[in-house]
Design an enzyme around this catalytic site. Structure first.
Site: not given
Length: 471
Positions: A178, A338
């Site tokens: 993400r 991440r």
């Protein structure tokens, strides 16, 4: 209660493992009854809280914009805010309101003022905040991310530069990557105005209509969402909800739920959260360990969003030469990325979770446990992700994660072999006082030298068991 929260692995942030607290002093039926009645009570109260009819004690609220107020009492005494918001700095910055959203320093540090458990304790209300409040943000960001004052950030989303992939034999359950993105000219979630928030949502409603076939799907606004859609999003673990006290005090839950929503493609491998902690959270995910494929989809999706927004509004994503992609939380600056996998590491679990933590630190990775007594966890499944956000490109971070997970698995196999060498303690009597390695255990407290001398010669009648075997 035990939390089962995680950014990947199907967790939503609202799911808890609720169990009986006691073991001894109650019958089984009493404990099961307490759990049944308690869960029913919690759910009744939960519905009342969501409906607004039951107000939790001292509900948090967003800090109002204020200028020229007195130096605040920063409750998080050991936070980075406490270190860098000195009285002198406060006097210099307390009168500033940012141009984009009218954000003030007291709003930026609201969480550190309100709570005593913050590490950073600061949010930005718009891109201006990082510039107008630079005497606070700059040294704080440099310390948190470990960068120099003159560092520059470079972005690279070219998936063709990724070397290799996670090896097929590695027991990876799923992969998720993400990033956050913010559109220039609109405030960030802590400071964004109601009109700006709705404006971001309108841009996204139009953007998703132009996605290529593999990304095409549907946008679901939180406002007016029907129960069937809501339940499906809950079942898919896609729904984000209000109620986080940090986000509330930071100003991110104002006007809830207006201007917020969730997009996902037909395959449910590409998602966008609109106006949650960031204007946009763009997520690519799938089962298995094809990190490269997940990253390719993410890069394609980010470009599709950016191109559509630019075509309609002429606006670009906020990209700073020093801090990379702008996010509301300074810990996410840079890539805001991440990249994580859920992977089984039974060998490392046997070797020691603390040692796994240390090894991940060496590999620039961050391990999170997904362990739980329920929810399909085995006790050796970990969420392994890149540690850094700023100071590295996206490609560098994904490469570190791929290489690191492959390395961890090779080491894990060796530990699995070594763990098979453990064997049961033999029955022994009258041995010397043992070295109790668990220094803070109850055994260390109660098996004293005097007690040992009294009991060391005993073998139980039924199975010939000895104290050294017991401990």
């Amino acid at each position: 209660p035990r939390g089962t929260r995680g950014e990947s692995g199907g967790q939503t942030g609202i799911t808890y493992d609720i169990s009986n607290k006691h073991r001894l002093g109650y019958s089984e039926v009493q404990l099961v009854q307490k759990m049944i009645d308690g869960v029913n009570t919690l759910w009744k109260e939960d519905k009342e809280i969501l409906a607004g009819s039951l107000i939790p004690t001292t509900p948090p609220k967003a800090m109002e914009a204020q200028t020229n107020g007195p130096f605040p009492n920063i409750q998080s005494k050991h936070s980075l805010v406490a270190k860098y918001v000195t009285k002198d700095i406060w006097e210099k910055l307390k009168g500033i309101k940012t141009k984009t959203s009218g954000f003030t320093l007291i709003q930026a540090i609201a969480c550190a003022v309100e709570f005593d458990n913050q590490h950073c304790g600061i949010y930005a209300g718009d891109w201006d905040s990082y510039k107008d409040f630079a005497p606070v943000f700059d040294p704080l960001i440099q310390e948190y991310h470990g960068i120099s004052a003159d560092s520059k950030h470079s972005s690279d989303m070219d998936a063709s530069k990724i070397k290799g992939n996670i090896n097929e034999e590695v027991p990876v359950h799923s992969c998720r990557i993400r990033v956050g993105r913010s559109i220039d000219g609109f405030g960030l979630s802590p400071g964004i105005t109601k009109e700006q928030r709705v404006g971001v949502e309108k841009l996204m409603i139009n953007a998703v209509k132009n996605f290529p076939a593999d990304l095409a799907g549907q946008y679901y606004p939180l406002t007016g969402m029907n129960e069937g859609v809501r339940q499906q999003l809950v079942d898919d673990h896609f729904l984000f909800v209000s109620g986080d006290r940090n986000l509330t005090v930071a100003g991110m839950e104002r006007d809830w739920p207006e201007g917020r929503g969730i997009f996902h493609n037909a395959e449910k491998t590409f998602l966008i959260w609109v106006n949650e902690e960031d204007q946009l959270r763009i997520i690519s995910m799938q089962k298995g360990g094809d990190v490269r494929g997940v990253f390719e989809r993410l890069a394609k999706g980010i470009k599709a969003v950016g191109d559509s927004v630019n075509k309609e509004s002429g606006k670009e994503f906020c990209l700073d030469s020093k801090y990379g992609y702008i996010h509301s939380c300074p810990t996410n600056l840079g890539t805001g990325m991440r990249a994580s996998v859920h992977v089984d590491l039974p060998g490392w679990t046997a070797h020691g979770v603390d040692k796994l933590q240390a090894r991940c630190e060496q590999l620039h990775l961050q391990p999170r446990g997904t362990r739980g007594e329920s929810g399909g966890q085995t006790g050796h499944t970990y969420d392994i992700s890149n540690k850094h956000r700023l100071g590295y490109s996206e490609i560098q971070l994904v490469q570190k994660m791929i290489d690191g997970v492959n390395t961890l698995w090779e080491e894990d196999k060796k530990f699995q072999q070594a763990s098979k060498q453990y064997k049961a303690m033999e029955a022994q009597t009258n041995g010397p006082f043992p070295n109790i390695q668990s220094k803070h255990s109850l055994v260390a407290q109660y098996v004293t030298k005097d007690i040992w001398e009294k009991l060391k010669g005993i073998k139980t009648k039924t199975s010939g068991f000895t104290l050294i075997q017991a401990i």
